[in-house]
Enzyme design. Structure first.
Site, short mmCIF file in Angstrom:
data_model
loop_
_atom_site.label_atom_id
_atom_site.label_comp_id
_atom_site.label_asym_id
_atom_site.label_seq_id
_atom_site.Cartn_x
_atom_site.Cartn_y
_atom_site.Cartn_z
N ARG A 30 0.84 -1.21 0.00
CA ARG A 30 0.00 0.00 0.00
C ARG A 30 0.87 1.24 0.00
O ARG A 30 1.87 1.31 0.73
CB ARG A 30 -0.92 0.01 1.24
CG ARG A 30 -1.98 -1.05 1.19
CD ARG A 30 -2.94 -0.96 2.37
NE ARG A 30 -3.70 -2.19 2.48
CZ ARG A 30 -4.80 -2.45 1.78
NH1 ARG A 30 -5.28 -1.56 0.94
NH2 ARG A 30 -5.42 -3.61 1.93
N ASP A 31 0.47 2.22 -0.82
CA ASP A 31 1.17 3.50 -0.82
C ASP A 31 0.97 4.17 0.54
O ASP A 31 -0.12 4.14 1.11
CB ASP A 31 0.63 4.40 -1.95
CG ASP A 31 1.57 5.56 -2.23
OD1 ASP A 31 2.17 5.58 -3.31
OD2 ASP A 31 1.71 6.46 -1.37
N ILE A 32 2.05 4.77 1.05
CA ILE A 32 2.00 5.39 2.38
C ILE A 32 1.12 6.65 2.39
O ILE A 32 0.65 7.06 3.45
CB ILE A 32 3.45 5.70 2.84
CG1 ILE A 32 3.53 5.79 4.35
CG2 ILE A 32 3.99 6.96 2.18
CD1 ILE A 32 4.96 5.80 4.87
N ASN A 87 4.58 7.21 -13.22
CA ASN A 87 5.18 8.54 -13.32
C ASN A 87 6.59 8.36 -13.86
O ASN A 87 7.34 7.50 -13.37
CB ASN A 87 5.19 9.23 -11.96
CG ASN A 87 3.80 9.58 -11.48
OD1 ASN A 87 2.92 9.87 -12.28
ND2 ASN A 87 3.59 9.54 -10.18
N VAL A 96 10.56 8.41 -6.74
CA VAL A 96 11.38 7.23 -6.43
C VAL A 96 11.82 6.63 -7.77
O VAL A 96 10.98 6.21 -8.58
CB VAL A 96 10.60 6.18 -5.60
CG1 VAL A 96 11.47 4.97 -5.34
CG2 VAL A 96 10.10 6.79 -4.29
N HIS A 100 8.04 1.66 -10.68
CA HIS A 100 6.89 1.15 -9.93
C HIS A 100 5.61 1.60 -10.61
O HIS A 100 5.54 2.69 -11.17
CB HIS A 100 6.90 1.66 -8.48
CG HIS A 100 7.03 3.15 -8.38
ND1 HIS A 100 8.23 3.79 -8.54
CD2 HIS A 100 6.11 4.12 -8.17
CE1 HIS A 100 8.06 5.09 -8.43
NE2 HIS A 100 6.78 5.33 -8.22
N HIS A 102 1.66 2.58 -10.01
CA HIS A 102 0.59 2.92 -9.07
C HIS A 102 -0.68 2.23 -9.56
O HIS A 102 -1.08 2.43 -10.72
CB HIS A 102 0.33 4.42 -9.04
CG HIS A 102 1.47 5.26 -8.56
ND1 HIS A 102 1.50 5.79 -7.28
CD2 HIS A 102 2.61 5.67 -9.16
CE1 HIS A 102 2.62 6.51 -7.14
NE2 HIS A 102 3.31 6.45 -8.26
P1 5GP Z 1 6.33 8.39 -7.50
O1 5GP Z 1 6.09 9.78 -6.93
O2 5GP Z 1 7.80 8.11 -7.63
O3 5GP Z 1 5.55 8.07 -8.72
O4 5GP Z 1 5.75 7.40 -6.41
C1 5GP Z 1 6.39 7.13 -5.21
C2 5GP Z 1 5.31 6.73 -4.25
O5 5GP Z 1 5.92 6.06 -3.18
C3 5GP Z 1 4.51 7.91 -3.66
O6 5GP Z 1 3.14 7.77 -4.00
C4 5GP Z 1 4.77 7.81 -2.17
O7 5GP Z 1 3.63 8.11 -1.39
C5 5GP Z 1 5.22 6.36 -1.99
N1 5GP Z 1 6.16 6.15 -0.91
C6 5GP Z 1 7.29 6.88 -0.65
N2 5GP Z 1 7.92 6.38 0.42
C7 5GP Z 1 7.18 5.32 0.85
C8 5GP Z 1 7.34 4.41 1.93
O8 5GP Z 1 8.28 4.46 2.72
N3 5GP Z 1 6.39 3.44 2.06
C9 5GP Z 1 5.33 3.35 1.20
N4 5GP Z 1 4.46 2.36 1.42
N5 5GP Z 1 5.15 4.18 0.17
C10 5GP Z 1 6.07 5.16 -0.01
#
Ligand code: 5GP
Length: 116
Positions: A30-32, A87, A96, A100, A102
């Protein structure tokens, strides 16, 4: 030693996460900071690919596996319908740089592609 990505730290159980799926090649959790009723991240265990363009070129079968896991998780956690977002690049919201997907599901705003 290079710093590991935050997702590699989750795979290594160095930081906690709510893990919903794991195989030899993929982990999902799950996304945080959820942006939908169901907001999962589907992540290949390898951190070789920074984004989906690199993954598609380097290992298309692994990309197809991510899509298949997303489909199964959307069925398990919602009604089977979902939005899949990669993204790609900081200006597109990527924070990140370990590829990955979403998976957003469970009652999305009709026609919405994002908050901004
Ligand atoms: P991006 O912005 O790179 O597309 O997505 C990175 C996602 O990772 C974000 O939606 C963010 O909320 C999630 N995220 C960042 N750090 C953590 C973490 O430590 N644990 C979890 N479960 N999600 C994370």
């Amino acid at each position: 030693m290079d710093a590991m990505s935050i997702f590699t730290a989750i795979i290594a159980r160095e930081i906690p996460a709510d893990i919903v799926f794991e195989s030899d090649t993929i982990i999902a959790f799950r996304d945080i900071a959820p942006r939908a009723p169901i907001h999962l991240l589907v992540v290949p265990k390898t951190e070789e690919y920074a984004n989906v363009v690199e993954l598609a070129a380097g290992d298309p079968a692994l990309l197809a596996e991510i899509v298949s896991v997303a489909k199964d998780l959307a069925r398990e956690h919602a009604d089977g319908e979902f939005r899949l977002i990669f993204n790609t690049g900081a200006n597109a919201g990527q924070s990140v740089f370990h590829v990955h997907a979403h998976v957003l599901a469970g009652g999305l705003s009709e026609g919405s592609l994002g908050e901004e």
